[in-house]
Scaffold this motif. Structure first.
Motif, PDB file in Angstrom:
ATOM      1  N   LEU A 236      -0.706  -2.522 -11.123  1.00 58.10           N
ATOM      2  CA  LEU A 236       0.613  -1.913 -11.247  1.00 58.10           C
ATOM      3  C   LEU A 236       1.136  -1.388  -9.924  1.00 58.10           C
ATOM      4  CD1 LEU A 236       2.926  -0.871 -13.074  1.00 58.10           C
ATOM      5  CD2 LEU A 236       1.594   1.234 -13.363  1.00 58.10           C
ATOM      6  N   GLU A 237       0.285  -0.665  -9.195  1.00 59.88           N
ATOM      7  CA  GLU A 237       0.817   0.054  -8.039  1.00 59.88           C
ATOM      8  C   GLU A 237      -0.278   0.430  -7.046  1.00 59.88           C
ATOM      9  OE1 GLU A 237       2.972   4.413  -7.166  1.00 59.88           O
ATOM     10  OE2 GLU A 237       2.370   3.841  -9.195  1.00 59.88           O
ATOM     11  N   GLU A 238       0.054   0.283  -5.791  1.00 56.05           N
ATOM     12  CA  GLU A 238      -0.682   0.935  -4.702  1.00 56.05           C
ATOM     13  C   GLU A 238       0.375   1.603  -3.848  1.00 56.05           C
ATOM     14  OE1 GLU A 238      -3.407   0.059  -0.725  1.00 56.05           O
ATOM     15  OE2 GLU A 238      -2.455  -1.601  -1.793  1.00 56.05           O
ATOM     16  N   SER A 239       0.278   2.905  -3.672  1.00 59.17           N
ATOM     17  CA  SER A 239       1.324   3.596  -2.930  1.00 59.17           C
ATOM     18  C   SER A 239       0.756   4.661  -2.011  1.00 59.17           C
ATOM     19  CB  SER A 239       2.333   4.239  -3.893  1.00 59.17           C
ATOM     20  OG  SER A 239       1.711   5.242  -4.665  1.00 59.17           O
ATOM     21  N   LEU A 240       1.538   4.968  -0.985  1.00 59.58           N
ATOM     22  CA  LEU A 240       1.224   6.040  -0.057  1.00 59.58           C
ATOM     23  C   LEU A 240       2.529   6.785   0.208  1.00 59.58           C
ATOM     24  CD1 LEU A 240      -0.905   7.364   1.822  1.00 59.58           C
ATOM     25  CD2 LEU A 240      -0.137   5.797   3.610  1.00 59.58           C
ATOM     26  N   SER A 241       2.539   8.077  -0.088  1.00 63.66           N
ATOM     27  CA  SER A 241       3.745   8.889   0.046  1.00 63.66           C
ATOM     28  C   SER A 241       3.464  10.079   0.951  1.00 63.66           C
ATOM     29  CB  SER A 241       4.211   9.406  -1.322  1.00 63.66           C
ATOM     30  OG  SER A 241       4.330   8.347  -2.253  1.00 63.66           O
ATOM     31  N   ILE A 242       4.422  10.376   1.822  1.00 61.59           N
ATOM     32  CA  ILE A 242       4.295  11.537   2.711  1.00 61.59           C
ATOM     33  C   ILE A 242       5.581  12.343   2.624  1.00 61.59           C
ATOM     34  CG2 ILE A 242       3.991  12.324   5.084  1.00 61.59           C
ATOM     35  CD1 ILE A 242       2.314   9.892   5.629  1.00 61.59           C
ATOM     36  N   PHE A 243       5.433  13.664   2.462  1.00 59.13           N
ATOM     37  CA  PHE A 243       6.568  14.551   2.276  1.00 59.13           C
ATOM     38  C   PHE A 243       6.535  15.654   3.339  1.00 59.13           C
ATOM     39  CE2 PHE A 243       5.115  12.862  -1.785  1.00 59.13           C
ATOM     40  CZ  PHE A 243       6.266  12.211  -2.231  1.00 59.13           C
ATOM     41  N   GLY A 244       7.588  15.728   4.142  1.00 66.85           N
ATOM     42  CA  GLY A 244       7.657  16.724   5.201  1.00 66.85           C
ATOM     43  C   GLY A 244       8.948  17.513   5.140  1.00 66.85           C
ATOM     44  N   GLU A 245       9.098  18.494   6.025  1.00 67.85           N
ATOM     45  CA  GLU A 245      10.282  19.352   5.995  1.00 67.85           C
ATOM     46  C   GLU A 245      11.543  18.601   6.402  1.00 67.85           C
ATOM     47  OE1 GLU A 245      10.144  22.522   8.860  1.00 67.85           O
ATOM     48  OE2 GLU A 245       9.099  21.290  10.355  1.00 67.85           O
ATOM     49  N   ARG A 246      11.391  17.485   7.138  1.00 72.67           N
ATOM     50  CA  ARG A 246      12.566  16.735   7.592  1.00 72.67           C
ATOM     51  C   ARG A 246      12.490  15.246   7.235  1.00 72.67           C
ATOM     52  NH1 ARG A 246      15.831  19.081  11.068  1.00 72.67           N
ATOM     53  NH2 ARG A 246      16.333  17.142  12.152  1.00 72.67           N
ATOM     54  N   GLY A 247      11.563  14.892   6.356  1.00 74.54           N
ATOM     55  CA  GLY A 247      11.465  13.482   6.017  1.00 74.54           C
ATOM     56  C   GLY A 247      10.626  13.221   4.778  1.00 74.54           C
ATOM     57  N   THR A 248      10.992  12.157   4.059  1.00 69.03           N
ATOM     58  CA  THR A 248      10.233  11.688   2.891  1.00 69.03           C
ATOM     59  C   THR A 248      10.093  10.180   2.993  1.00 69.03           C
ATOM     60  OG1 THR A 248      10.986  13.458   1.420  1.00 69.03           O
ATOM     61  CG2 THR A 248      10.243  11.417   0.384  1.00 69.03           C
ATOM     62  N   ALA A 249       8.874   9.686   2.825  1.00 67.61           N
ATOM     63  CA  ALA A 249       8.639   8.239   2.881  1.00 67.61           C
ATOM     64  C   ALA A 249       7.651   7.852   1.791  1.00 67.61           C
ATOM     65  CB  ALA A 249       8.106   7.827   4.247  1.00 67.61           C
ATOM     66  N   ILE A 250       7.974   6.753   1.115  1.00 70.93           N
ATOM     67  CA  ILE A 250       7.086   6.216   0.088  1.00 70.93           C
ATOM     68  C   ILE A 250       6.937   4.720   0.313  1.00 70.93           C
ATOM     69  CG2 ILE A 250       6.689   5.843  -2.371  1.00 70.93           C
ATOM     70  CD1 ILE A 250       8.448   8.290  -2.907  1.00 70.93           C
ATOM     71  N   ILE A 251       5.696   4.289   0.479  1.00 67.82           N
ATOM     72  CA  ILE A 251       5.372   2.869   0.568  1.00 67.82           C
ATOM     73  C   ILE A 251       4.689   2.481  -0.732  1.00 67.82           C
ATOM     74  CG2 ILE A 251       3.971   1.136   1.759  1.00 67.82           C
ATOM     75  CD1 ILE A 251       4.272   2.768   4.289  1.00 67.82           C
ATOM     76  N   GLY A 252       5.131   1.384  -1.355  1.00 65.84           N
ATOM     77  CA  GLY A 252       4.548   1.050  -2.644  1.00 65.84           C
ATOM     78  C   GLY A 252       4.649  -0.417  -3.000  1.00 65.84           C
ATOM     79  N   GLY A 253       4.652  -0.666  -4.310  1.00 67.26           N
ATOM     80  CA  GLY A 253       4.572  -2.016  -4.845  1.00 67.26           C
ATOM     81  C   GLY A 253       3.193  -2.234  -5.443  1.00 67.26           C
ATOM     82  N   PRO A 254       2.917  -3.421  -5.991  1.00 68.73           N
ATOM     83  CA  PRO A 254       1.569  -3.714  -6.492  1.00 68.73           C
ATOM     84  C   PRO A 254       0.500  -3.507  -5.418  1.00 68.73           C
ATOM     85  CG  PRO A 254       3.108  -5.402  -7.193  1.00 68.73           C
ATOM     86  CD  PRO A 254       3.839  -4.546  -6.200  1.00 68.73           C
ATOM     87  N   THR A 255       0.878  -3.815  -4.179  1.00 75.25           N
ATOM     88  CA  THR A 255       0.117  -3.429  -2.996  1.00 75.25           C
ATOM     89  C   THR A 255       1.098  -2.689  -2.092  1.00 75.25           C
ATOM     90  OG1 THR A 255       0.602  -5.570  -1.958  1.00 75.25           O
ATOM     91  CG2 THR A 255      -1.518  -5.341  -3.107  1.00 75.25           C
ATOM     92  N   ALA A 256       0.609  -1.805  -1.260  1.00 72.21           N
ATOM     93  CA  ALA A 256       1.506  -0.944  -0.460  1.00 72.21           C
ATOM     94  C   ALA A 256       2.104  -1.725   0.705  1.00 72.21           C
ATOM     95  CB  ALA A 256       0.735   0.268   0.034  1.00 72.21           C
ATOM     96  N   ASN A 257       3.042  -2.606   0.392  1.00 67.56           N
ATOM     97  CA  ASN A 257       3.669  -3.455   1.409  1.00 67.56           C
ATOM     98  C   ASN A 257       5.173  -3.260   1.531  1.00 67.56           C
ATOM     99  OD1 ASN A 257       1.129  -5.292   0.540  1.00 67.56           O
ATOM    100  ND2 ASN A 257       1.756  -5.823   2.607  1.00 67.56           N
ATOM    101  N   TRP A 258       5.765  -2.466   0.648  1.00 64.05           N
ATOM    102  CA  TRP A 258       7.211  -2.315   0.632  1.00 64.05           C
ATOM    103  C   TRP A 258       7.615  -0.858   0.790  1.00 64.05           C
ATOM    104  CZ3 TRP A 258       4.525  -5.800  -2.235  1.00 64.05           C
ATOM    105  CH2 TRP A 258       4.907  -7.140  -2.129  1.00 64.05           C
ATOM    106  N   ILE A 259       8.700  -0.626   1.508  1.00 64.60           N
ATOM    107  CA  ILE A 259       9.244   0.722   1.639  1.00 64.60           C
ATOM    108  C   ILE A 259      10.096   1.012   0.415  1.00 64.60           C
ATOM    109  CG2 ILE A 259      10.801   2.216   2.935  1.00 64.60           C
ATOM    110  CD1 ILE A 259       9.906   0.786   5.486  1.00 64.60           C
ATOM    111  N   LYS A 260       9.691   1.980  -0.392  1.00 67.24           N
ATOM    112  CA  LYS A 260      10.399   2.353  -1.607  1.00 67.24           C
ATOM    113  C   LYS A 260      11.382   3.494  -1.364  1.00 67.24           C
ATOM    114  CE  LYS A 260       8.381  -0.586  -4.332  1.00 67.24           C
ATOM    115  NZ  LYS A 260       9.172  -1.688  -4.953  1.00 67.24           N
ATOM    116  N   HIS A 261      11.060   4.356  -0.410  1.00 69.02           N
ATOM    117  CA  HIS A 261      11.964   5.464  -0.070  1.00 69.02           C
ATOM    118  C   HIS A 261      11.774   5.794   1.403  1.00 69.02           C
ATOM    119  CE1 HIS A 261      14.594   8.820  -1.231  1.00 69.02           C
ATOM    120  NE2 HIS A 261      13.960   9.482  -0.278  1.00 69.02           N
ATOM    121  N   TRP A 262      12.886   6.014   2.090  1.00 68.84           N
ATOM    122  CA  TRP A 262      12.826   6.239   3.545  1.00 68.84           C
ATOM    123  C   TRP A 262      13.994   7.149   3.907  1.00 68.84           C
ATOM    124  CZ3 TRP A 262       8.719   4.574   6.205  1.00 68.84           C
ATOM    125  CH2 TRP A 262       8.759   4.530   7.600  1.00 68.84           C
TER     126      TRP A 262
END
Length: 342
Positions: A236-262
């Motif tokens: 279903l999913e492999e993801s890596l998400s990082i949340f900071g005071e000035r930025g949010t990034a989520i890499i995901g998809g069935p394997t973590a190859n796509w930028i889902k949020h930037w």
């Protein structure tokens, strides 16, 4: 040419063959497996087949890629290093820290290089994420999340007797999620403490099939790690998400190859969309195994450590073991206590 040999002719060895063939200054000259039928699948002109690693190590190979079940990695790495051959070892580099330290020491003692196969670092989306971190675009990091929601059905485990065992496989963290854990460490830095739960809920195996952990990093940020091989009916999913005071990034998809949020304070929507589109044009990029092979060739010529060296492999292994021990004991595990073992 840098001459490569492969020991262990299972599924993952095919990726190594393709990677070696794709690197201009690499050449596959030897293969080794105790199963002669498997050797036949890899046999071709210019490649010598061996059923005994000791015999292969007497040949002119420069680098040996170890593609055997995980529980054999340490023993074979020591054998290869003592023969003065460089080592590329599949993940996990070992199943215990004691073995990992012995591998690192053997390579240093014999003047050979060791790379651990964590190829996901070379994915285009991951490279973009690391670039944003290095630029300081996130500001202060609050927390991160790493998720592996995959399916490895019972047939997968029944296919080979070593799969799902503690001695040879190591469980969902050791055998599936360790790549994602390597990325989490690469992005977030050293870990202070881990609390964890694990269970064998659905698969008929010895090791865990589900794990959930909470992590405190030494920089004060928090992390959540979820890993399972029980997802129905497929990955279903492999993801890596990082949340900071000035930025949010989520890499995901069935394997973590796509930028889902930037989204970043210093990046307008048009610029963010350009990054997404750049990744989407080629989300897989150069295969990670090819990058590992090329980097080993470069490291030999430049006399430097590989990008993902033994110490990097040990860090990922340490996090796996910390999660497993925390789950088993029901108590938090301090990473500094694991370091003292070495």
């Amino acid at each position: 040419m840098i001459r490569f040999g492969i020991v262990g002719c299972g599924h993952i060895a095919k990726k190594h063959v393709a990677a070696i063939d794709a690197v201009e200054d690499a050449q596959l000259v030897a293969i080794c497996d105790t199963n002669e039928e498997r050797l036949k699948e890899f046999a071709r002109e210019g490649v010598t087949a061996y059923t005994d690693l000791a015999d292969m190590l007497k040949s002119d190979v420069d680098v040996v890629a170890i593609c055997t079940p995980s529980g054999l990695h340490a023993k074979l790495t020591l054998q290869v290093a003592e023969a003065k051959k460089h080592v590329i070892v599949e993940k996990p580099m070992a199943l215990t820290l004691e073995d990992a330290d012995a591998m690192i020491e053997a390579c240093a003692k014999n003047g050979v290089k060791m790379a651990v196969v964590h190829p996901n670092r070379f994915r285009p989306a991951v490279v973009e994420l690391r670039r944003q971190l290095d630029s300081g675009a996130f500001g202060k990091i609050g927390h991160a999340n790493a998720t592996v929601r995959w399916n490895r059905n019972q047939a997968y485990y029944d296919q080979a007797s070593w799969r799902g065992t503690k001695a040879m496989d190591g469980g969902v963290l050791m055998n599936q999620a360790i790549h994602n854990m390597d990325l989490l460490l690469w992005m977030m830095g050293e870990v202070d403490e881990v609390s964890s739960y694990a269970a064998t809920r659905i698969r008929d195996i010895e090791a865990e099939d589900t794990s959930v952990s909470v992590i405190r990093f030494k920089n004060g940020a928090l992390g959540v790690l979820e890993a399972a091989v029980t997802i129905y009916p497929k990955n279903l999913e492999e993801s890596l998400s990082i949340f900071g005071e000035r930025g949010t990034a989520i890499i995901g998809g069935p394997t973590a190859n796509w930028i889902k949020h930037w989204s970043f304070a210093d990046l307008n929507e048009e610029e963010a969309e350009q990054v997404k589109q750049r990744v989407e044009q080629d989300p897989f990029g150069i295969p990670g195994h090819q990058c590992i092979i090329q980097d080993m060739c470069d490291a030999i010529r430049e006399d430097r450590a590989p990008i993902v060296d033994g110490e990097a492999g040990r860090q990922a292994l340490s996090l796996v073991i910390a999660c497993q021990e925390a789950a088993e004991s029901g108590k938090p595990v301090k990473m500094d206590d694991l370091k003292k073992r070495g």
